[in-house]
Write a protein that holds these residues in place. Structure first.
Motif, PDB file in Angstrom:
ATOM      1  N   THR A  49      40.859  37.595  39.622  1.00 33.29           N
ATOM      2  CA  THR A  49      41.321  38.031  38.310  1.00 33.29           C
ATOM      3  C   THR A  49      40.882  39.469  38.055  1.00 33.29           C
ATOM      4  N   PRO A  50      41.567  40.133  37.144  1.00 32.06           N
ATOM      5  CA  PRO A  50      41.142  41.493  36.788  1.00 32.06           C
ATOM      6  C   PRO A  50      39.780  41.473  36.095  1.00 32.06           C
ATOM      7  N   ASP A  51      39.245  42.624  35.821  1.00 30.23           N
ATOM      8  CA  ASP A  51      37.922  42.723  35.207  1.00 30.23           C
ATOM      9  C   ASP A  51      37.886  42.257  33.757  1.00 30.23           C
ATOM     10  N   GLU A  52      38.989  41.775  33.243  1.00 30.51           N
ATOM     11  CA  GLU A  52      39.046  41.329  31.855  1.00 30.51           C
ATOM     12  C   GLU A  52      38.281  40.027  31.632  1.00 30.51           C
ATOM     13  N   ILE A  53      38.041  39.259  32.682  1.00 33.54           N
ATOM     14  CA  ILE A  53      37.346  37.979  32.563  1.00 33.54           C
ATOM     15  C   ILE A  53      35.869  38.189  32.911  1.00 33.54           C
ATOM     16  N   SER A  54      35.003  37.561  32.141  1.00 28.82           N
ATOM     17  CA  SER A  54      33.564  37.717  32.398  1.00 28.82           C
ATOM     18  C   SER A  54      33.117  36.786  33.523  1.00 28.82           C
TER      19      SER A  54
END
Length: 62
Positions: free
Chosen positions: A26-31
């Motif tokens: 996933t992109p860096d948007e998810i922690s």
């Protein structure tokens, strides 16, 4: 009790690898915490699905 401890250890170990895969995909948007939660949710879903499959096709064991 020993089987339960081993099962929990293996599940958490699997979650470590699964969470890293989710985090990398996933992109860096998810922690990182959210990726561990998604991995644990996936493991729980597979476990419940397996249990229900066994209950449906082998009800005499339960």
């Amino acid at each position: 009790m020993k089987k339960l401890s081993l099962f929990l250890f293996l599940t958490l170990s699997l979650n470590v690898f699964l969470a890293q895969t989710v985090y990398a995909a996933t992109p860096d948007e998810i922690s990182r915490a959210a990726s561990y939660a998604i991995g644990l949710l996936g493991i729980a879903t597979i476990g419940v699905s397996t249990y229900l499959f066994l209950v449906i096709f082998q009800p005499e064991k339960f």
